[in-house]
Design a protein around this motif. Structure first.
Motif: not given
Length: 555
Positions: A310-311, A321-326, A391-394
């Motif tokens: 998501q932005c 941009l945020q990326f979440k890997v669950k 894990f969340a990264f931008t």
């Protein structure tokens, strides 16, 4: 201010009674009064001790005070000592002028007033002490300066030694990278070709085990080399337009087989506000996603792995941009979370640990994300609520607006150059390693091409001077004439001016890509080379519309 040694004062008069009078006036624990009855004796005293002030009678038999003063001022060691003349003659201006010309700085007439003489002596003594203190401080400052210069020289030598050591380390790693990746190129490439042949079930299982083991070894090598480059503080980003969905699809495609064995879901979702095309470093983004997805699949036995994009903000033409890997896996214990993102850190370091790895993956992810203008963290709140690991990264990237012409080209890009209806491209393979050369020939033949081969740079130059090649796959490290020099010479040929030259190298250390481009190469693929990489690069250069100039940023 108290001094351990007394201050020397020289009293010079040819009459003993005058010396006694001076001694009586100036007597003090601070002073060591040295008496001389002639100019000659005074000069001898000056050779022995250091004096703060000289009280000198003008009229003396033999060498008078004027002549004595001139000799004192002529000597380097004593020229700065103040001289007070004492004379019985107060009326002759010529006499006074002679005294000052000889170097006296004060003049008193007999009979003198004791308090005045005493105060003058104290004033000159204080000047002497101040001067001596300044000299001491100056010497100390000079000594400190010398020490600092010495330390600076030592630091310069240490810096030079460190730079030499760093260069040696980089060269060693580059050599080891080449020496390891070169045979691995042959191993993986030949396994790929073997698996495309008709194999019995048992043989296919063996081949798959060899392939997965080789891939695991390459991942370990890549992790170590990537970490070494990051440790040096320099790494290269290559920004170009790319499709975000294609990137995510490719990442999940790598793990589809392993996930299916565990019956895991692999799902990604891109929010509507995220543009379809971005301008950034897709390779580094993909590397981060592969690392996180690999961990998620490895530590999850049931459920699935989910990726959300998501932005979260826009500023100055760039978006965050945020990326979440669950995942729904075993999660991460509270006491182990502080170890995350630390080099060589593994949550289970026991001899019986179930999961392998170098412990470098998350440390590399953190560095790559920071290079791309973002940050990475463990989303603890979500983990507490739903379990597993999150894990969340931008990253910071720009939206890329595809032109209608580019969009049409991407939609109509042929799957093979052979489907374009044009003649088969002429391809030259340049590699001194016979196994790698055979591997490239076999792969290209499987794709329907008939490449020529050259064993070294010199042969490549000779062949390029007689034939026009559309594509030249050039190994970089070769004996005698290496790939970089061969490329420079081919570019000077009429036949080689428009050839697409692709670098092939096992050296993945910092700067190699820049050196390849500077030599005149068009693109770069690292070993081990895969058939998909060859096919992709041939398709990319099948039309000028498929080429994007990379913007390089060095960190």
């Amino acid at each position: 201010m108290r001094f351990h040694e007394p201050i020397h004062i020289l009293l010079v008069d040819d009459r003993p009674e005058n010396l006694l009078a001076l001694e009586a006036v100036l007597e003090s624990e601070r002073y060591n009064l040295v008496k001389a009855t002639s100019g000659e004796e005074a000069l001898r005293c000056l050779l022995k001790d250091e004096f703060a002030v000289i009280v000198l009678d003008v009229q003396m038999p033999g060498m008078d005070g004027i002549e004595t003063a001139k000799l004192i001022k002529a000597r380097e060691k004593t020229k700065e000592i103040p001289i007070i003349f004492i004379s019985a003659n107060s009326k002759e201006a010529e006499h006074l002028f002679a005294g000052y010309s000889a170097g006296a700085i004060d003049y008193m007439v007999k009979p003198f007033i004791p308090q005045i003489l005493k105060s003058k002596i104290e004033g000159f003594v204080n000047m002497y002490l101040t001067n001596k203190r300044h000299k001491t401080q100056s010497m100390q400052l000079q000594q400190k300066t010398l020490e600092l210069e010495k330390m600076n020289q030592e630091l310069i030598r240490a810096k030079e030694d460190a730079e030499i050591a760093a260069k040696a380390k980089t060269e060693f790693l580059a050599m080891m990278s080449h020496e390891i990746r070169t045979p691995m190129n042959g191993v993986i490439g030949m396994i790929d070709l073997l698996m495309e042949t008709e194999l019995q079930s048992e043989q296919k299982d063996y081949a798959e085990i060899i392939r997965s083991s080789a891939d695991a070894l390459v991942m370990v090598i890549n992790d170590i080399l990537d970490f070494t480059k990051m440790e040096s503080g320099k790494m290269e980003l290559e920004e170009h337009p790319f499709s975000l969905e294609a990137c995510l699809s490719e990442v999940f495609g790598l793990f589809s087989m392993e996930a299916s064995k565990k019956d895991l879901e692999l799902v990604y979702r891109i929010s509507d506000e995220v543009p379809a095309y971005l301008f950034g470093d897709m390779a580094r983004l993909r590397q981060v996603l592969i690392n996180l997805t690999a961990n998620a699949v490895k530590f999850t036995e049931r459920g699935g792995v989910y990726l959300e994009v998501q932005c979260t903000g826009k500023q100055d033409g760039r978006m965050e941009l945020q990326f979440k890997v669950k995942d729904t896996g075993i999660g991460i214990a509270q006491e182990k979370r502080e170890q995350l993102f630390q080099p060589f850190s593994q949550l289970d370091s026991s001899l019986t640990r179930k999961y392998g790895g170098t412990g470098l993956g998350l440390a590399i992810c953190k560095n790559l994300v920071q290079m791309m203008g973002g940050d990475i963290q463990l989303a603890c709140d979500e983990m507490e609520a739903q379990g597993g690991a999150v894990f969340a990264f931008t990253i910071s990237a720009r939206e890329y607006i595809m032109s209608e012409l580019e969009t049409t080209h991407l939609e109509e890009r042929p799957t093979s150059l052979l489907q374009q209806g044009s003649q088969i491209p002429h391809i030259l393979i340049v590699d001194d390693h016979p196994i790698n050369q055979k591997l490239m020939v076999t792969m290209l033949e499987r794709l329907g091409y008939h490449p020529h081969t050259a064993d070294d740079g010199e042969e490549a130059i000779r062949m390029a001077s007689h034939h026009t090649y559309d594509y030249i796959f050039m190994d970089v490290q070769m004996p005698n004439i290496d790939g970089l020099e061969a490329t420079r010479r081919i570019r000077q040929l009429v036949n080689g001016e428009h050839s697409v030259i692709i670098a092939m190298t096992a050296d993945v250390m910092e700067g190699i890509k820049g050196r390849c481009f500077a030599a005149g190469m068009d693109d770069y693929i690292s070993k081990p080379v895969k058939m998909a990489s060859i096919k992709s690069i041939l398709e990319r250069y099948s039309s000028e519309l498929g080429r994007f100039e990379a913007k390089k940023t060095v960190y």
